[in-house]
Design a protein around this motif. Structure first.
Motif, PDB file in Angstrom:
ATOM      1  N   PHE A 270       0.119  14.956  11.813  1.00 46.16           N
ATOM      2  CA  PHE A 270      -0.116  14.606  10.412  1.00 46.16           C
ATOM      3  C   PHE A 270       1.185  14.730   9.629  1.00 46.16           C
ATOM      4  O   PHE A 270       1.586  13.828   8.892  1.00 46.16           O
ATOM      5  CB  PHE A 270      -1.186  15.513   9.800  1.00 46.16           C
ATOM      6  N   GLU A 271       1.854  15.849   9.816  1.00 47.65           N
ATOM      7  CA  GLU A 271       3.100  16.111   9.089  1.00 47.65           C
ATOM      8  C   GLU A 271       4.180  15.090   9.443  1.00 47.65           C
ATOM      9  O   GLU A 271       4.940  14.660   8.586  1.00 47.65           O
ATOM     10  CB  GLU A 271       3.570  17.535   9.420  1.00 47.65           C
ATOM     11  N   ASN A 272       4.227  14.673  10.718  1.00 48.24           N
ATOM     12  CA  ASN A 272       5.288  13.777  11.175  1.00 48.24           C
ATOM     13  C   ASN A 272       4.993  12.305  10.902  1.00 48.24           C
ATOM     14  O   ASN A 272       5.900  11.538  10.569  1.00 48.24           O
ATOM     15  CB  ASN A 272       5.516  13.999  12.672  1.00 48.24           C
ATOM     16  N   ARG A 273       3.761  11.856  11.059  1.00 50.07           N
ATOM     17  CA  ARG A 273       3.457  10.424  11.011  1.00 50.07           C
ATOM     18  C   ARG A 273       3.039   9.928   9.625  1.00 50.07           C
ATOM     19  O   ARG A 273       3.298   8.768   9.272  1.00 50.07           O
ATOM     20  CB  ARG A 273       2.349  10.073  12.006  1.00 50.07           C
ATOM     21  N   VAL A 274       2.340  10.768   8.839  1.00 45.42           N
ATOM     22  CA  VAL A 274       1.843  10.287   7.544  1.00 45.42           C
ATOM     23  C   VAL A 274       2.986   9.804   6.632  1.00 45.42           C
ATOM     24  O   VAL A 274       2.791   8.842   5.878  1.00 45.42           O
ATOM     25  CB  VAL A 274       0.935  11.344   6.877  1.00 45.42           C
ATOM     26  N   PRO A 275       4.185  10.403   6.690  1.00 47.89           N
ATOM     27  CA  PRO A 275       5.275   9.833   5.890  1.00 47.89           C
ATOM     28  C   PRO A 275       5.567   8.355   6.201  1.00 47.89           C
ATOM     29  O   PRO A 275       5.988   7.614   5.310  1.00 47.89           O
ATOM     30  CB  PRO A 275       6.474  10.724   6.236  1.00 47.89           C
ATOM     31  N   HIS A 276       5.335   7.908   7.436  1.00 46.02           N
ATOM     32  CA  HIS A 276       5.509   6.481   7.732  1.00 46.02           C
ATOM     33  C   HIS A 276       4.505   5.666   6.902  1.00 46.02           C
ATOM     34  O   HIS A 276       4.844   4.609   6.369  1.00 46.02           O
ATOM     35  CB  HIS A 276       5.268   6.193   9.218  1.00 46.02           C
ATOM     36  N   VAL A 277       3.283   6.169   6.815  1.00 43.74           N
ATOM     37  CA  VAL A 277       2.235   5.470   6.059  1.00 43.74           C
ATOM     38  C   VAL A 277       2.581   5.476   4.567  1.00 43.74           C
ATOM     39  O   VAL A 277       2.456   4.461   3.886  1.00 43.74           O
ATOM     40  CB  VAL A 277       0.863   6.127   6.308  1.00 43.74           C
ATOM     41  N   LEU A 278       3.052   6.615   4.071  1.00 46.93           N
ATOM     42  CA  LEU A 278       3.382   6.720   2.641  1.00 46.93           C
ATOM     43  C   LEU A 278       4.540   5.792   2.283  1.00 46.93           C
ATOM     44  O   LEU A 278       4.618   5.273   1.174  1.00 46.93           O
ATOM     45  CB  LEU A 278       3.736   8.171   2.279  1.00 46.93           C
ATOM     46  N   ALA A 279       5.454   5.584   3.261  1.00 49.19           N
ATOM     47  CA  ALA A 279       6.594   4.681   3.030  1.00 49.19           C
ATOM     48  C   ALA A 279       6.232   3.236   3.331  1.00 49.19           C
ATOM     49  O   ALA A 279       7.027   2.327   3.058  1.00 49.19           O
ATOM     50  CB  ALA A 279       7.781   5.116   3.888  1.00 49.19           C
ATOM     51  N   GLY A 280       5.056   2.996   3.908  1.00 46.69           N
ATOM     52  CA  GLY A 280       4.691   1.630   4.316  1.00 46.69           C
ATOM     53  C   GLY A 280       5.639   1.088   5.369  1.00 46.69           C
ATOM     54  O   GLY A 280       5.857  -0.128   5.463  1.00 46.69           O
ATOM     55  N   ASP A 281       6.192   1.970   6.195  1.00 51.62           N
ATOM     56  CA  ASP A 281       7.200   1.556   7.190  1.00 51.62           C
ATOM     57  C   ASP A 281       6.656   1.809   8.596  1.00 51.62           C
ATOM     58  O   ASP A 281       6.558   2.943   9.043  1.00 51.62           O
ATOM     59  CB  ASP A 281       8.489   2.351   6.963  1.00 51.62           C
ATOM     60  N   TYR A 282       6.321   0.713   9.279  1.00 52.58           N
ATOM     61  CA  TYR A 282       5.709   0.808  10.611  1.00 52.58           C
ATOM     62  C   TYR A 282       6.687   0.406  11.715  1.00 52.58           C
ATOM     63  O   TYR A 282       6.276   0.001  12.805  1.00 52.58           O
ATOM     64  CB  TYR A 282       4.408  -0.002  10.644  1.00 52.58           C
ATOM     65  N   THR A 283       7.991   0.511  11.417  1.00 52.98           N
ATOM     66  CA  THR A 283       9.021   0.319  12.443  1.00 52.98           C
ATOM     67  C   THR A 283       8.719   1.272  13.593  1.00 52.98           C
ATOM     68  O   THR A 283       8.543   2.472  13.376  1.00 52.98           O
ATOM     69  CB  THR A 283      10.411   0.654  11.866  1.00 52.98           C
ATOM     70  N   PRO A 284       8.645   0.757  14.821  1.00 46.96           N
ATOM     71  CA  PRO A 284       8.174   1.622  15.903  1.00 46.96           C
ATOM     72  C   PRO A 284       9.149   2.741  16.278  1.00 46.96           C
ATOM     73  O   PRO A 284      10.253   2.486  16.716  1.00 46.96           O
ATOM     74  CB  PRO A 284       7.991   0.648  17.072  1.00 46.96           C
TER      75      PRO A 284
END
Lengths: 311, 311
Positions: free
Chosen positions: B226-240
């Motif tokens: 949660f701590e590591n991945r949710v920031p990708h969602v908050l940034a709208g950045d799904y770069t793998p």
């Protein structure tokens, strides 16, 4: 916010529900100089509170008659509604301008509804779910996820300061605190189930479970719940700190909310079925880490301190 | 363990697979003074390695001809089997007494089988799944969950020391390292799905998602993922950084292992269906936090930076 009771300078609060959480919250408020009246439907709880020097009342309405702040520490929405609007309900007995601080975990829609009803009566409602457990309740170190009007926050402030180490102020409408709490319960409930699914799968494979705990808690698979609950499994001690039935209730609320909003929750649904199965198998009042015992029963895995077929 | 190549004092290693992980692992070994030969089926990867001063080989067998240690950094069990026993397979070309360090995530039963085959040929096998990502691979700071014979550990030691900040020595039989890695992947895969289910449910309710992140990461609902991945969602950045397909693979392995052992994994099953749906919807190569976009598509929730119906 001055009290009209015998000590005019002191804030007066009532605590409804003197279980493990409410008892500690009442004590924390007393320590902070608040005049506290306690009430519980169980007379043993009231006597325990009185034995430690607490003032008590025999009816709900008597408990809140002089209260500037009513802190409700009951189990769910139905009990909260009964406290407010049932027979002997307090909504007709609270002082004008007093605040009802509602700590039960519930559907945000119900929190909004209760708030509207109280505001129509000239009372304030603070949506204030708690987390932290009995030990932190006793120390006045809870976390509170709160939302409500500025007036509700202002009226509740002395109690919040006394009960909590951290108060999240999440908005000016009731329901937002409840919604944050449900997001936390969604994750907590799924993570306990995942922890139990994983540690019992490790047992099924014959892995060294202490070593699994060491490796996982240092790895990307870790969660707060894995770290906190798996030691119960390793010790074979299912004495309830938080019971299976809590997550039967809370994941049930999440599932109901999600269904109403047309939002799919496949992980919650899978986890809830396991909590229901654990309850159905007789473990409802045992610690929520008993899901590990359920997985062991369903697979023949052997866990520490565990008879193979004990329910 | 002395090398018979041009520098008789130096250990010689081959790295099979020069992707983001293998490239960094090869560089870390070079920095530690190991003579490294790199190989990849993609010539671009070999050229990139050569451009940074690495020695390369044109065939698998040529790459391992002088190697005391062969580090295999391929994707899965099938590729590992092909490296060892396929056309140009190295099992017939490795030096007697050399060790094969296998880092692919795989079913423990396959790791045991590969180990037995190599030992019958007078070679060693170290079951050595890795975690930590490309950045830590480049710094020689991986975590390795290793098991194998004392001889396999001894032969692999210079490479382990060069590649890892932490080597868990989990037993003397191949398969145990793989089993620990699968327990970690079970939890990691479920936690990512739970994080995406929760944060998108919060979005569906119109909650302030930055505030949700703040509250949850300080609460009992938190997980490493949660701590590591949710920031990708908050940034709208799904770069793998790690793709959906990784967990299609890894939760698939867990489900297959569990089915073979008659062990039910309802949370894994639910999560795997969501990874499959995300892949089927065209997000297989995107970041695994793309599960949040899937939940948004399935519910009409609005996430940061996200077109409502973008796949």
């Amino acid at each position: 916010m001055s009290s009209h009771a015998e000590s005019p300078e002191r804030v007066t609060a009532a605590v409804i529900g003197l279980g493990s959480m409410g008892f500690g919250m009442a004590q924390s408020m007393k320590r902070a100089g608040i005049e506290v009246v306690g009430y519980d439907i169980t007379s043993a709880a009231v006597e325990r509170f009185a034995a430690e020097g607490g003032r008590s009342a025999n009816t709900l309405r008597a408990a809140v008659a002089n209260a500037d702040i009513v802190v409700s520490v009951v189990v769910n929405a139905a009990q909260t509604e009964a406290v407010l609007f049932g027979a002997d309900g307090i909504s007709a007995a609270m002082k004008p301008g007093a605040v009802f601080v509602s700590s039960a975990t519930m559907d945000p829609a119900i929190a909004r509804c209760l708030s509207e009803q109280l505001e129509a009566l000239g009372l304030h409602y603070l949506d204030a779910p708690i987390s932290g457990g009995a030990a932190r309740a006793a120390k006045g170190e809870l976390t509170i996820m709160a939302s409500g009007s500025p007036q509700a926050f202002a009226a509740a402030r002395p109690a919040l300061d006394a009960m909590a180490a951290k108060v999240y102020e999440l908005g000016d409408a009731a329901g937002t605190g409840a919604a944050f709490k449900m997001i936390n319960q969604l994750l907590a409930g799924v993570h306990i189930a995942a922890a139990c699914e994983a540690i019992t799968f490790a047992a099924k494979q014959g892995l060294d479970l202490d070593r699994v705990y060491e490796v996982i808690t240092a790895s990307a698979g870790n969660s707060w719940m894995f770290e906190n609950r798996v030691p119960h499994v390793l010790a074979g001690d299912y004495t309830p700190l938080s019971a299976i039935e809590i997550f039967v209730k809370d994941l049930g609320i999440v599932q109901d909310m999600a269904r109403a909003e047309r939002y799919p929750v496949p992980l919650v649904a899978a986890a809830l079925q396991m909590y229901l199965a654990a309850s159905g198998a007789g473990m409802g009042r045992d610690d929520d880490s008993s899901l590990a015992r359920l997985y062991a029963q369903l697979s023949g895995a052997k866990l520490p301190g565990q008879e193979p077929n004990k329910a």
